[in-house]
Design an enzyme around this catalytic site. Structure first.
Site, PDB file in Angstrom:
ATOM      1  CB  SER A   1      -1.059  -2.652  -7.660  1.00  0.00           C
ATOM      2  OG  SER A   1      -1.744  -3.320  -6.635  1.00  0.00           O
TER       3      SER A   1
ATOM      4  CG  HIS B   1      -2.162  -0.885   0.957  1.00  0.00           C
ATOM      5  ND1 HIS B   1      -2.058  -2.237   0.778  1.00  0.00           N
ATOM      6  CD2 HIS B   1      -3.480  -0.601   0.840  1.00  0.00           C
ATOM      7  CE1 HIS B   1      -3.261  -2.750   0.562  1.00  0.00           C
ATOM      8  NE2 HIS B   1      -4.144  -1.768   0.596  1.00  0.00           N
TER       9      HIS B   1
ATOM     10  CD  GLU C   1       2.251 -33.781  -1.367  1.00  0.00           C
ATOM     11  OE1 GLU C   1       2.301 -34.867  -1.979  1.00  0.00           O
ATOM     12  OE2 GLU C   1       1.191 -33.192  -1.122  1.00  0.00           O
TER      13      GLU C   1
ATOM     14  CE  LYS D   1      -9.281  -8.178 -13.943  1.00  0.00           C
ATOM     15  NZ  LYS D   1      -8.405  -7.281 -14.695  1.00  0.00           N
ATOM     16  CG  ASP D   2      -9.279  -9.361  -6.590  1.00  0.00           C
ATOM     17  OD1 ASP D   2      -8.706  -9.523  -7.686  1.00  0.00           O
ATOM     18  OD2 ASP D   2      -8.785  -8.707  -5.657  1.00  0.00           O
TER      19      ASP D   2
END
Lengths: 436, 183
Positions: A226, A222, A295, A251-252
């Site tokens: 972004s 922040h 894994e 959108k997320d």
């Protein structure tokens, strides 16, 4: 994340007297609004690759929620652990569902985070002024790996036990104190009940450490907001940005819907797709399985571990361990290894090609980690085995980060970068309009 | 803060005294914290009951020449092999200087026909194969670790592969001709 935006519009939600009463005493609503709400400006050109950060947060919440419930039914004791997991699968109401979500959630977490990291590499999100944001991200990866490793031990199957044995033995490669460190990790002379107990304790603790790291990660995010697909700075909040809410919350959420379909397909239709059948055999300290494989999300590192031969006085074991840890820690130096001021690969034609080669090399390393080292890649006569392929790709992995990226960043001539997000977006809109 | 420093009647510099007190407080606090943390760390070391299980007695009379058994000592497998004459000869014939971890066969056994060692690969802790009939014994006729391909000879010495040292020999003593105490 400072609050108290004095310019906030006192209408709508913030006009509610109860909200105002709370807000005066604890400005929690404005804090949320400033962080992920209408007051957080977000570049308007973010593409779907920017969904994976919030997806990772969603998976973390799912893992904690299912994990807390699983811990209510699980018994961390060598004589009962395996049976208690089977009881969860057969007898506990919805136990099968909760465990399959948790089990596959681990794989989903790594899928999402690896994509998130490759996105950061492609668009140069690690560069000034987001270096610390990137470094915290690498720490998050390390914490995730520790959590995942210890969680995999808890069902006390054959792979749990032997995975734990191999990985804890890595620390015996440390000169002088190695054996003491391993005994301290085990709480005994082998992986045994004390080991299982402490892994359970730490597996429960680490997700909360992850929450803390994620909070700091977001705090750093922040500060400079972004990055974006063009990689240019935000010049004006009004011109280049749109509010996080509602535009990116929706959108997320849309991306999350698609992701949950992917996730739940595995949970309901192929729950053991990512797992090893051997882990449904209870741990036996006297029988080593023929092929110990970690894994899938650890396979590239496992390939690096096995690829390194003796280097002078350093044994292959120690050299392999150093190389494996270095492969992750070196990522922290990426902001300084890449000297180009241009962030986005869109304007870096040479870097872009090497980026995709790097992605391919990481996938091949994963393949090498899954195969027996002596197995031939093309034929069985042993002239080119997966050990050879692993050595070549390990060398390339380090060469990419330590040689190719610095050299490309010095000699590459980037294409011209747009003056602002808004200029580029409106220009392409005009071009599209003219084309009609 | 430097402007708050004054000189008292005796001419001592108060700032120096204050720095000393600050450093002293931090140092004592730091040492105290470290001392308080040690019990938490040490609690993760093997507990008294774990340490108490430190010896195992084994009756070796039923083991025929050419046979091996695996017993548990401190939670770890211990290989006890009644070696054949050929195995002893081939183990003794090796020149120690040629080995990755140089050791003569005599250094590794008390009685040449009995080879006793911890059956844990020194690479990453797997159990090598070669105890049972029909299992892979590796290129040197001893043991073979399937995890990362380490070959051990008939003395349990590393001959080929990633393991750095020979299979460990625990401390043991023959109580009688047919009883061994390991640990």
């Amino acid at each position: 994340m400072s609050s108290n935006n004095n310019n906030r519009d006192k209408s709508g939600f913030f006009a509610n007297p109860l909200v105002q009463w709370v807000e005066y005493r604890l400005p929690v609503f404005s804090f949320i609004d400033d962080s992920v709400g209408s007051q957080y400006p977000t570049p308007k050109n973010l593409n779907y690759w920017w969904n994976f950060g919030s997806l990772a947060a969603v998976v973390l919440v799912i893992m904690v929620a299912t994990g807390i419930v699983l811990a209510m039914h699980y018994t961390p004791h060598v004589t009962m652990a395996f049976d208690s997991v089977e009881r969860i699968m057969r007898d506990v109401n919805y136990g099968w569902l909760i465990r399959y979500i948790h089990m596959n959630g681990g794989s989903m977490f790594f899928i999402v985070v690896y994509i998130h990291m490759f996105r950061g590499m492609y668009y140069g999100s690690y560069k000034y002024p987001r270096e610390l944001l990137w470094i915290i991200g690498v720490l998050i990866l390390l914490a995730m790996m520790a959590t995942a490793f210890m969680g995999y031990v808890l069902p006390w199957g054959q792979m749990s036990f032997w995975g734990a044995t191999v990985i804890t033995n890595l620390f015996s490669a440390i000169p002088v104190v190695g054996d003491y460190v391993v005994t301290l990790l085990w709480g005994g002379f082998t992986v045994d009940n004390p080991t299982l107990n402490r892994f359970f304790s730490l597996h429960y603790l680490l997700p909360f450490v992850l929450f803390g790291l994620v909070f700091i990660h977001l705090w750093a995010l922040h500060q400079h907001k972004s990055n974006n697909p063009l990689g240019v700075d935000i010049k004006s909040d009004d011109q280049d940005c749109i509010p996080f809410h509602p535009y990116f919350t929706i959108k997320d959420l849309f991306g999350m819907g698609l992701f949950m379909m992917f996730f739940m397909w595995f949970v309901f239709f192929a729950p053991d797709f990512f797992g090893e059948p051997d882990n449904y055999i209870e741990a036996n300290p006297l029988v080593t399985p023929a092929h110990i494989v970690p894994e899938w999300y650890f396979l590239p590192y496992y390939a690096i571990l096995r690829a390194v031969p003796d280097i002078g006085p350093i044994s292959a074991k120690l050299a392999g361990v150093i190389a494996m840890f270095a492969s992750i820690l070196i990522l922290m130096l990426l902001p300084w290894l890449d000297r180009s001021k241009v962030r986005s690969s869109t304007f870096r034609p040479i870097f872009k090609q090497f980026f995709w080669i790097f992605v391919l090399v990481c996938l091949i390393l994963g393949l090498c980690g899954a195969k027996a080292p002596s197995e031939g890649v093309f034929s069985d006569d042993g002239w080119f085995t997966y050990l050879h392929l692993g050595r070549i790709t390990t060398a390339y992995y380090f060469a990419h980060l330590l040689v190719i990226i610095p050299l490309v960043s010095i000699f590459e001539k980037p294409r011209p970068v747009p003056e602002s997000i808004n200029a580029a977006v409106t220009k392409s809109a005009e071009v599209a309009k003219a084309a009609e | 803060m430097s402007d708050t420093a004054t000189t008292d009647a005796n001419g001592d510099d108060e700032k120096t005294r204050r720095d000393f007190l600050t450093l002293g407080t931090v140092a004592v606090g730091g040492v105290g914290t470290a001392l308080a943390v040690w019990p938490l760390v040490d609690s993760m070391n093997p507990a008294a009951d774990t340490l108490a299980m430190s010896t195992t007695e084994v009756d070796i009379s039923p083991i025929e020449e050419g046979q091996s058994i695996t017993v548990i000592w401190q939670g770890k497998p211990v290989f006890i092999r009644h070696r054949t004459a050929e195995e002893i000869t081939s183990a003794e014939a090796v020149e120690p200087g040629d080995l990755i971890d140089p050791q003569t066969d005599a250094d590794r056994v008390q009685k040449a026909e009995w080879l006793i060692m911890v059956g844990v690969c020194t690479h990453l802790g797997c159990i090598p194969l070669g105890q049972k009939q029909g299992e892979a014994k590796g290129e040197f006729g001893g043991w073979y670790c399937p995890c990362h391909g380490s070959h051990y000879d008939t003395s349990g010495r590393i001959r080929k592969g990633p393991a750095p040292t020979n299979l460990a020999v625990p401390s043991y003593q023959f109580l009688t001709d047919t009883t061994v105490k390991i640990g």
